[in-house]
Design a protein around this motif. Structure first.
Motif, PDB file in Angstrom:
ATOM      1  N   ILE A 111      -1.996   6.043  -6.357  1.00 49.99           N
ATOM      2  CA  ILE A 111      -3.145   6.420  -5.539  1.00 49.99           C
ATOM      3  C   ILE A 111      -2.656   7.360  -4.447  1.00 49.99           C
ATOM      4  O   ILE A 111      -1.501   7.265  -4.009  1.00 49.99           O
ATOM      5  CB  ILE A 111      -3.815   5.158  -4.928  1.00 49.99           C
ATOM      6  CG1 ILE A 111      -5.152   5.499  -4.274  1.00 49.99           C
ATOM      7  CG2 ILE A 111      -2.883   4.471  -3.948  1.00 49.99           C
ATOM      8  CD1 ILE A 111      -5.948   4.267  -3.836  1.00 49.99           C
ATOM      9  N   ARG A 167     -11.236   4.632   0.177  1.00 51.98           N
ATOM     10  CA  ARG A 167     -11.612   3.313  -0.345  1.00 51.98           C
ATOM     11  C   ARG A 167     -11.616   2.268   0.766  1.00 51.98           C
ATOM     12  O   ARG A 167     -12.500   1.396   0.816  1.00 51.98           O
ATOM     13  CB  ARG A 167     -10.646   2.912  -1.451  1.00 51.98           C
ATOM     14  CG  ARG A 167     -10.971   1.570  -2.112  1.00 51.98           C
ATOM     15  CD  ARG A 167     -12.305   1.604  -2.824  1.00 51.98           C
ATOM     16  NE  ARG A 167     -12.283   2.479  -3.969  1.00 51.98           N
ATOM     17  CZ  ARG A 167     -11.921   2.098  -5.192  1.00 51.98           C
ATOM     18  NH1 ARG A 167     -11.559   0.840  -5.403  1.00 51.98           N
ATOM     19  NH2 ARG A 167     -11.956   2.937  -6.188  1.00 51.98           N
ATOM     20  N   THR A 168     -10.651   2.362   1.687  1.00 52.97           N
ATOM     21  CA  THR A 168     -10.600   1.432   2.817  1.00 52.97           C
ATOM     22  C   THR A 168     -11.851   1.556   3.672  1.00 52.97           C
ATOM     23  O   THR A 168     -12.470   0.557   4.059  1.00 52.97           O
ATOM     24  CB  THR A 168      -9.353   1.695   3.672  1.00 52.97           C
ATOM     25  OG1 THR A 168      -8.190   1.549   2.868  1.00 52.97           O
ATOM     26  CG2 THR A 168      -9.288   0.735   4.840  1.00 52.97           C
ATOM     27  N   LEU A 204      -6.792   6.212  -0.775  1.00 55.99           N
ATOM     28  CA  LEU A 204      -6.650   4.898  -0.137  1.00 55.99           C
ATOM     29  C   LEU A 204      -7.480   4.827   1.138  1.00 55.99           C
ATOM     30  O   LEU A 204      -8.180   3.829   1.382  1.00 55.99           O
ATOM     31  CB  LEU A 204      -5.180   4.630   0.172  1.00 55.99           C
ATOM     32  CG  LEU A 204      -4.868   3.308   0.874  1.00 55.99           C
ATOM     33  CD1 LEU A 204      -5.292   2.122   0.012  1.00 55.99           C
ATOM     34  CD2 LEU A 204      -3.381   3.216   1.202  1.00 55.99           C
ATOM     35  N   ASP A 205      -7.437   5.882   1.939  1.00 55.79           N
ATOM     36  CA  ASP A 205      -8.205   5.910   3.185  1.00 55.79           C
ATOM     37  C   ASP A 205      -9.702   5.853   2.899  1.00 55.79           C
ATOM     38  O   ASP A 205     -10.459   5.150   3.583  1.00 55.79           O
ATOM     39  CB  ASP A 205      -7.873   7.160   3.986  1.00 55.79           C
ATOM     40  CG  ASP A 205      -6.447   7.147   4.528  1.00 55.79           C
ATOM     41  OD1 ASP A 205      -5.842   6.057   4.572  1.00 55.79           O
ATOM     42  OD2 ASP A 205      -5.940   8.229   4.885  1.00 55.79           O
ATOM     43  N   VAL A 260       1.263   4.365  -2.914  1.00 56.07           N
ATOM     44  CA  VAL A 260       1.130   5.790  -2.589  1.00 56.07           C
ATOM     45  C   VAL A 260       2.395   6.538  -3.000  1.00 56.07           C
ATOM     46  O   VAL A 260       2.335   7.602  -3.630  1.00 56.07           O
ATOM     47  CB  VAL A 260       0.848   5.973  -1.080  1.00 56.07           C
ATOM     48  CG1 VAL A 260       0.927   7.458  -0.699  1.00 56.07           C
ATOM     49  CG2 VAL A 260      -0.515   5.411  -0.714  1.00 56.07           C
ATOM     50  N   GLN A 319      -2.901   9.004  -0.539  1.00 53.80           N
ATOM     51  CA  GLN A 319      -3.247   8.473   0.771  1.00 53.80           C
ATOM     52  C   GLN A 319      -4.716   8.731   1.085  1.00 53.80           C
ATOM     53  O   GLN A 319      -5.390   7.896   1.697  1.00 53.80           O
ATOM     54  CB  GLN A 319      -2.359   9.102   1.844  1.00 53.80           C
ATOM     55  CG  GLN A 319      -2.528   8.503   3.239  1.00 53.80           C
ATOM     56  CD  GLN A 319      -2.136   7.030   3.273  1.00 53.80           C
ATOM     57  OE1 GLN A 319      -1.042   6.672   2.869  1.00 53.80           O
ATOM     58  NE2 GLN A 319      -3.030   6.174   3.753  1.00 53.80           N
ATOM     59  N   SER A 334       0.830  -1.203   0.000  1.00 55.61           N
ATOM     60  CA  SER A 334       0.000   0.000   0.000  1.00 55.61           C
ATOM     61  C   SER A 334       0.869   1.259   0.000  1.00 55.61           C
ATOM     62  O   SER A 334       0.622   2.202  -0.760  1.00 55.61           O
ATOM     63  CB  SER A 334      -0.928   0.007   1.217  1.00 55.61           C
ATOM     64  OG  SER A 334      -1.789  -1.111   1.212  1.00 55.61           O
TER      65      SER A 334
END
Length: 246
Positions: A105, A113-114, A110-111, A100, A107, A96
Motif C-alpha cells: 500500500i 483509508r485512515t 493508507l492516509d 508501505v 502512504q 503499517s
C-alpha cells in the motif's frame, strides 16, 4: 543503541502503567491478529522448524515477518515517541510502516483509508471473506510455532558455575542484549541443550545457531544498593556471542 534498551532499573519513568488486561481496546485484538497472520504466512517458514509448505498457501503476503521484525520497528522509533505511545500503538505503527515499505500500500492510500474510517467507520466496513487454506495455515502455526532450537554443532564455551562478563556491544541496529547488563559480571547457572538461532542475522553477531546460557547477576552489581538488597538475584538468558570469560 536507543534509550528504550537501557531502562532496566532506571528511575523517573513515571507514570508506571499497572494495566493487567491483555487487550484494553477492541482494535488491539485485530492488530495482534494481523501480526500473528503475518508471522504464520511469512516466506521464511519453508526453511523453519517445523517446515511449512508455505509456497502452496494461496496468500498475497509474500514477505519475511517475525517477532524480530516487530521488535526492530519499535527500536527504530524516536525514544520519546516510544514512551509516549501505548503498546499496541507501537505495533500499529511498525506494521503499517512495513506494509508501505514492502509496497502493499502507498502512504497516500493508507492516509486516505485512515481518514475514511475516522470519518465514518460504519460506512467503511472491514473486508469479509477469506480462504480456508490460509485459516488452516494460521491454525497450524499457532499450534506448532517456529522453533529457534537447532542441533548443537559446537561445544559450549562456558560451563555451569563459570564466571562471565557481558560484552560492551555497541549497536545502532536491532539487538537482543539489554543495555543495563552490558559490562556486568554474572555466573552461568544453566547451559541450555542444543543451539539457538535467531530469525535473521544482526550486526552484533546473532543469527547463526549458538549456545544460550541462563546467567545470574547480583542485583547490587546492576543497581544502586539503596534500590535493592544483598539477597536479590537477577536472571537473564543470553546468546553466547555476547559473553566473554571473566
Amino acid at each position: 543503541m536507543k534509550l528504550q534498551h537501557h531502562i532496566g532499573g532506571l528511575e523517573g519513568l513515571d507514570p508506571i502503567n499497572f494495566e493487567t488486561k491483555v487487550f484494553v481496546e477492541p482494535w488491539e485484538k485485530r492488530i495482534f491478529g494481523i501480526h500473528t497472520a503475518m508471522m504464520a504466512l511469512s516466506n521464511h517458514l519453508g526453511e523453519s522448524r517445523p517446515n511449512y509448505p508455505i509456497g502452496q498457501v494461496p496468500t498475497q503476503f509474500k514477505s519475511f515477518w517475525t517477532w524480530g521484525h516487530l521488535r526492530m520497528g519499535a527500536e527504530g522509533m524516536n525514544p520519546f515517541e516510544y514512551f509516549r505511545l501505548r503498546y499496541y500503538e507501537k505495533w500499529l505503527g511498525g506494521i503499517s510502516g512495513f506494509f508501505v515499505e514492502e509496497g502493499y500500500i502507498t502512504q497516500e492510500e493508507l492516509d486516505a483509508r485512515t481518514a475514511q474510517y475516522l470519518e465514518d467507520s460504519e460506512a467503511a466496513p472491514l473486508p469479509s471473506g477469506g480462504d480456508p487454506a490460509i485459516d488452516d495455515q494460521l491454525l497450524k502455526y499457532l499450534t506448532e510455532g517456529d522453533s529457534p532450537l537447532r542441533p548443537s554443532t559446537d561445544t559450549p564455551k562456558f560451563s555451569l558455575g563459570d564466571r562471565v562478563r557481558v560484552k560492551q556491544v555497541l549497536s545502532g541496529d536491532h539487538t537482543r542484549l539489554p543495555g543495563h547488563i552490558r559490562g556486568r559480571a554474572a555466573e552461568v547457572v544453566k547451559v541450555y541443550e542444543g543451539a539457538f538461532t535467531y530469525f535473521f542475522p544482526t550486526a552484533d553477531g546473532i543469527g547463526t545457531p549458538m549456545p544460550v546460557y541462563s546467567l545470574a547477576f547480583k542485583a547490587t552489581d546492576l543497581w544502586n544498593k539503596a534500590l535493592t538488597d544483598d539477597n536479590m538475584v537477577y536472571y537473564n538468558d543470553i546468546f553466547e556471542v555476547y559473553l566473554e570469560a571473566l
